[in-house]
Scaffold this motif. Structure first.
Motif, short mmCIF file in Angstrom:
data_model
loop_
_atom_site.label_atom_id
_atom_site.label_comp_id
_atom_site.label_asym_id
_atom_site.label_seq_id
_atom_site.Cartn_x
_atom_site.Cartn_y
_atom_site.Cartn_z
N UNK A 180 -3.02 -3.29 0.68
CA UNK A 180 -4.08 -2.48 0.08
C UNK A 180 -3.50 -1.12 -0.32
N UNK A 181 -2.87 -1.09 -1.49
CA UNK A 181 -2.22 0.13 -1.95
C UNK A 181 -3.19 1.04 -2.71
N UNK A 182 -4.43 0.62 -2.88
CA UNK A 182 -5.37 1.40 -3.70
C UNK A 182 -5.53 2.83 -3.22
N UNK A 183 -5.53 3.05 -1.92
CA UNK A 183 -5.72 4.39 -1.38
C UNK A 183 -4.42 5.13 -1.11
N UNK A 184 -3.30 4.55 -1.51
CA UNK A 184 -2.00 5.15 -1.24
C UNK A 184 -1.42 5.78 -2.50
N UNK A 185 -0.66 6.83 -2.31
CA UNK A 185 0.07 7.44 -3.40
C UNK A 185 1.47 6.82 -3.45
N UNK A 186 2.12 6.89 -4.61
CA UNK A 186 3.45 6.31 -4.76
C UNK A 186 4.43 6.80 -3.68
N UNK A 187 4.46 8.11 -3.34
CA UNK A 187 5.39 8.53 -2.27
C UNK A 187 5.12 7.85 -0.93
N UNK A 188 3.84 7.60 -0.62
CA UNK A 188 3.50 6.91 0.63
C UNK A 188 3.94 5.45 0.59
N UNK A 235 -0.64 -3.01 -6.77
CA UNK A 235 -0.06 -1.81 -7.38
C UNK A 235 -0.28 -1.82 -8.89
N UNK A 236 -0.15 -2.99 -9.48
CA UNK A 236 -0.42 -3.12 -10.92
C UNK A 236 -1.90 -2.86 -11.20
N UNK A 237 -2.75 -3.48 -10.40
CA UNK A 237 -4.20 -3.33 -10.60
C UNK A 237 -4.68 -1.89 -10.45
N UNK A 238 -4.01 -1.13 -9.59
CA UNK A 238 -4.45 0.25 -9.32
C UNK A 238 -3.51 1.29 -9.93
N UNK A 239 -2.74 0.86 -10.95
CA UNK A 239 -1.87 1.78 -11.71
C UNK A 239 -0.89 2.55 -10.83
#
Length: 181
Positions: free
Chosen positions: A142-150, A69-73
């Motif tokens: 793998x949160x890179x493809x996820x939005x914060x609400x997801x 999450x940090x890496x992908x802002x």
């Protein structure tokens, strides 16, 4: 003996690892019940350790998710991921380091092996709940493809699963504490 979900029954492993001394103790009148309860207590200890490992896997996945999450802002979810890590770690500690019974020769509370076996079977369901938590946590890595609400929705789902598992664990403890012959 296998359980329904393919896991090995820890009680079988404990039985197979009995030394000749333990086998002799099983035939001595008055000592047999003590020995059987000690073996079930050992199985309970192994089960708690297994659950601790599963929840440790969940913490590891959440830690990876936090770093990603940090890496992908994805900063909007960091606090919630940290809170979830804390809840899982606390729960893990409650299980692994929680009070266990001691059978003794003349215990104040007598529990027969039928009741202990029933509780042990109940624990297999609890293990599957903990595995479900760990599996869901690993999906967050793998949160890179996820939005914060997801991400937050997944964390809320994990939080609900943890509450269910805690409730199941509390019911188990209440059941154990309420057993008297």
């Amino acid at each position: 003996m296998d359980t329904q979900n393919g896991n090995k029954d820890i009680r079988v492993a404990v039985d197979k690892n009995q030394s000749i001394l333990k086998k002799i103790q099983l035939v001595i009148p008055g000592f047999r019940g003590y020995r059987e309860k000690e073996d079930i207590r050992t199985a309970d200890e192994l089960l708690r350790s297994q659950i601790g490992g599963v929840l440790g896997r969940a913490v590891s996945s959440l830690t990876t998710a936090r770093q990603n999450a940090i890496n992908f802002n994805k900063f909007g979810s960091l606090n919630f991921i940290g809170n979830t890590i804390s809840v899982v770690e606390t729960f893990q500690g409650d299980i692994v380091h929680g009070q266990q019974g001691y059978s003794g020769f003349a215990p104040a509370i007598q529990v027969n092996t039928t009741v202990l076996d029933r509780l042990y079977e109940y624990d297999f369901e609890f293990v599957s709940k903990c595995k479900e938590i760990a599996d869901t946590c690993s999906q967050l890595e793998n949160v890179s493809g996820m939005q914060d609400p997801d991400i937050l929705a997944s964390l809320n789902r994990i939080s609900d699963m943890i509450k269910d598992a805690k409730r199941a664990w509390s019911q188990r403890i209440e059941t154990v504490e309420g057993i008297k012959e």
